[in-house]
Enzyme design. Sequence first.
Site, short mmCIF file in Angstrom:
data_model
loop_
_atom_site.label_atom_id
_atom_site.label_comp_id
_atom_site.label_asym_id
_atom_site.label_seq_id
_atom_site.Cartn_x
_atom_site.Cartn_y
_atom_site.Cartn_z
N GLU A 18 1.59 6.31 -7.12
CA GLU A 18 0.51 7.21 -7.53
C GLU A 18 0.95 8.66 -7.45
O GLU A 18 0.67 9.45 -8.35
CB GLU A 18 -0.73 6.97 -6.68
N GLU A 53 0.82 -1.21 0.00
CA GLU A 53 0.00 0.00 0.00
C GLU A 53 0.86 1.26 0.00
O GLU A 53 0.54 2.24 -0.70
CB GLU A 53 -0.93 -0.01 1.21
#
Length: 133
Positions: free
Chosen positions: A88, A81
């Site tokens: 991102e 994560e």
Amino acid sequence: MAEPAQPAPDRLRPPERLWRRRVASFGHAGRGVWAALRSEVHLRFHAAATVVVIGLGFYYAISRLEWALVALAVAGVWAAELVNTAIEALTDLASPAYHPLAGKAKDVAAGAVLLAALGALVVGALVFGPHLL
């Protein structure tokens, strides 16, 4: 025959700045995790799931091996994560407008999180399933 000279103990120590940089890197890493926790909903979900899993582990008094498996599964999901969040952010910085390769990078990173979460789910089922049934 002369004995080889022993190195001075000070020469074996790393420079003082090296230790400060090493300690500072832990602070940078902690800030990164904290920033991701504040900004990423999915990471907060993983944090809540981690608390539940740890609680279940204590409640059912799982074995050391089971703790190790659970810890590896939890760490794998958190690591995936955090890497996804970093990818991102960098993708948004490098390509603010939509680009197919930017979308692919984000999708692949999200896929890594999905696989880690599914693996953790399997570990959880194998570790906690017998206790719950």
